[in-house]
Design a protein around this motif. Sequence first.
Motif, PDB file in Angstrom:
ATOM      1  N   LEU A  47     105.667  91.550  79.474  1.00  0.00           N
ATOM      2  CA  LEU A  47     107.124  91.506  79.466  1.00  0.00           C
ATOM      3  C   LEU A  47     107.520  90.043  79.545  1.00  0.00           C
ATOM      4  O   LEU A  47     107.039  89.315  80.420  1.00  0.00           O
ATOM      5  N   ASP A  48     108.354  89.613  78.628  1.00  0.00           N
ATOM      6  CA  ASP A  48     108.801  88.223  78.607  1.00  0.00           C
ATOM      7  C   ASP A  48     109.917  88.075  79.642  1.00  0.00           C
ATOM      8  O   ASP A  48     111.102  88.030  79.328  1.00  0.00           O
ATOM      9  N   TYR A  49     109.494  88.014  80.886  1.00  0.00           N
ATOM     10  CA  TYR A  49     110.426  88.050  82.015  1.00  0.00           C
ATOM     11  C   TYR A  49     109.877  87.153  83.113  1.00  0.00           C
ATOM     12  O   TYR A  49     108.731  87.300  83.525  1.00  0.00           O
ATOM     13  N   ARG A  50     110.666  86.198  83.566  1.00  0.00           N
ATOM     14  CA  ARG A  50     110.187  85.223  84.551  1.00  0.00           C
ATOM     15  C   ARG A  50     110.763  85.460  85.942  1.00  0.00           C
ATOM     16  O   ARG A  50     110.709  84.587  86.793  1.00  0.00           O
ATOM     17  N   GLY A  51     111.315  86.646  86.156  1.00  0.00           N
ATOM     18  CA  GLY A  51     111.820  86.945  87.481  1.00  0.00           C
ATOM     19  C   GLY A  51     113.282  86.615  87.695  1.00  0.00           C
ATOM     20  O   GLY A  51     113.804  86.735  88.795  1.00  0.00           O
ATOM     21  N   TYR A  52     113.970  86.193  86.611  1.00  0.00           N
ATOM     22  CA  TYR A  52     115.383  85.873  86.751  1.00  0.00           C
ATOM     23  C   TYR A  52     116.189  87.135  86.493  1.00  0.00           C
ATOM     24  O   TYR A  52     116.601  87.420  85.366  1.00  0.00           O
ATOM     25  N   GLY A  53     116.430  87.909  87.543  1.00  0.00           N
ATOM     26  CA  GLY A  53     117.212  89.132  87.391  1.00  0.00           C
ATOM     27  C   GLY A  53     118.696  88.838  87.331  1.00  0.00           C
ATOM     28  O   GLY A  53     119.128  87.685  87.231  1.00  0.00           O
ATOM     29  N   TYR A  54     119.480  89.881  87.396  1.00  0.00           N
ATOM     30  CA  TYR A  54     120.933  89.734  87.373  1.00  0.00           C
ATOM     31  C   TYR A  54     121.431  89.614  88.809  1.00  0.00           C
ATOM     32  O   TYR A  54     121.405  90.588  89.556  1.00  0.00           O
ATOM     33  N   PRO A  55     121.858  88.417  89.239  1.00  0.00           N
ATOM     34  CA  PRO A  55     122.373  88.283  90.605  1.00  0.00           C
ATOM     35  C   PRO A  55     123.719  88.969  90.742  1.00  0.00           C
ATOM     36  O   PRO A  55     124.465  89.124  89.769  1.00  0.00           O
ATOM     37  N   ARG A  56     124.030  89.381  91.949  1.00  0.00           N
ATOM     38  CA  ARG A  56     125.326  90.012  92.191  1.00  0.00           C
ATOM     39  C   ARG A  56     126.474  89.019  91.990  1.00  0.00           C
ATOM     40  O   ARG A  56     127.572  89.397  91.642  1.00  0.00           O
ATOM     41  N   GLN A  57     126.189  87.764  92.219  1.00  0.00           N
ATOM     42  CA  GLN A  57     127.179  86.728  91.932  1.00  0.00           C
ATOM     43  C   GLN A  57     126.614  85.862  90.815  1.00  0.00           C
ATOM     44  O   GLN A  57     125.670  85.116  91.038  1.00  0.00           O
ATOM     45  N   GLY A  58     127.159  85.952  89.627  1.00  0.00           N
ATOM     46  CA  GLY A  58     126.590  85.273  88.472  1.00  0.00           C
ATOM     47  C   GLY A  58     127.018  83.831  88.343  1.00  0.00           C
ATOM     48  O   GLY A  58     127.444  83.404  87.283  1.00  0.00           O
ATOM     49  N   PHE A 110     110.154  81.842  91.115  1.00  0.00           N
ATOM     50  CA  PHE A 110     110.852  82.561  92.180  1.00  0.00           C
ATOM     51  C   PHE A 110     111.620  83.731  91.579  1.00  0.00           C
ATOM     52  O   PHE A 110     112.358  83.579  90.616  1.00  0.00           O
ATOM     53  N   ARG A 111     111.453  84.907  92.156  1.00  0.00           N
ATOM     54  CA  ARG A 111     112.104  86.100  91.616  1.00  0.00           C
ATOM     55  C   ARG A 111     113.346  86.455  92.424  1.00  0.00           C
ATOM     56  O   ARG A 111     113.352  86.336  93.657  1.00  0.00           O
ATOM     57  N   TYR A 112     114.349  86.906  91.729  1.00  0.00           N
ATOM     58  CA  TYR A 112     115.567  87.326  92.417  1.00  0.00           C
ATOM     59  C   TYR A 112     116.350  88.266  91.519  1.00  0.00           C
ATOM     60  O   TYR A 112     116.124  88.336  90.311  1.00  0.00           O
ATOM     61  N   GLY A 113     117.304  88.950  92.114  1.00  0.00           N
ATOM     62  CA  GLY A 113     118.241  89.749  91.335  1.00  0.00           C
ATOM     63  C   GLY A 113     117.655  91.060  90.847  1.00  0.00           C
ATOM     64  O   GLY A 113     116.557  91.478  91.203  1.00  0.00           O
ATOM     65  N   ILE A 114     118.424  91.726  89.990  1.00  0.00           N
ATOM     66  CA  ILE A 114     118.114  93.066  89.497  1.00  0.00           C
ATOM     67  C   ILE A 114     117.523  92.967  88.099  1.00  0.00           C
ATOM     68  O   ILE A 114     118.093  92.321  87.221  1.00  0.00           O
ATOM     69  N   ASP A 145     112.322  91.192  77.061  1.00  0.00           N
ATOM     70  CA  ASP A 145     111.596  91.483  75.834  1.00  0.00           C
ATOM     71  C   ASP A 145     110.233  92.058  76.203  1.00  0.00           C
ATOM     72  O   ASP A 145     109.537  91.506  77.071  1.00  0.00           O
ATOM     73  N   GLY A 146     109.860  93.157  75.569  1.00  0.00           N
ATOM     74  CA  GLY A 146     108.525  93.702  75.722  1.00  0.00           C
ATOM     75  C   GLY A 146     107.692  93.336  74.505  1.00  0.00           C
ATOM     76  O   GLY A 146     108.209  93.259  73.390  1.00  0.00           O
ATOM     77  N   VAL A 147     106.395  93.095  74.716  1.00  0.00           N
ATOM     78  CA  VAL A 147     105.483  92.753  73.624  1.00  0.00           C
ATOM     79  C   VAL A 147     104.304  93.725  73.651  1.00  0.00           C
ATOM     80  O   VAL A 147     103.608  93.839  74.665  1.00  0.00           O
TER      81      VAL A 147
END
Length: 244
Positions: free
Chosen positions: A175-186, A199-203, A208-210
Amino acid sequence: MDVGARYGMHPSWRAYKGSMKYLMFEPDTVEAERLRSKLDKNVFEIFETALDSREGERTFHLLKHRGLSSFLKPDLTSECFRRLKPGQAEIEREIRIKTRTIDAVMAERNIEVDFLKVDTEGTEHDVIEGAAAQLDGSILGVRSSCNFQPCFIGQKLFSETHDFLLSKGFVLLNLDYRGYGYPRQGLFRKPDPIEPEDFRYGILVAADGVWIRKPEWCAKRYAGNADAHDMAMLKLTHFCMLNN
């Protein structure tokens, strides 16, 4: 093959644009003409065609941010639109457009696709289903936007696409995902700017899936044709490198 080609070639391929045929599908006429005016016709072929799981006709929703336009209506209460993209997903106009499938278009052109990238704002699964024959045949790798929570009403999620591709003999590479989720305050990319980039945070809402072919599949498909097998494995290896 790039389905949802707005803004041009996907970054993972840009260094190699002289050594491939790149098929771009972009149903927005204005964007398709812009791409034609800027891109090398010897490398890029642009189709003003909307792709789906079947041939027919659907209502297309043109949103305020044209890059978010979709066959599906946006869910304005979703994490995607409610907080990080407010005011961008309002429907400005609806039009009826004809849809085709990857399999039908490629059969007419007698083309076997090596790699498929899909980003169609919520209908990625439908596009992939419409490539069933190509997935059974020539496709070595798939890169697709996928959601873990819906942003559009009726959107199919990662779990369905993953199961479908598993049934076609693919395996999830990453998964092309570095842990940057959707924070409650954008208001920021990371809650603490001194934290490391992993560092991981958010939802977790989308990534992208590969997916790739298993080497065993290549050995079976190209049994008795060593040159074709070696070429497929070189292409697959290259795709893996481009996708980390």
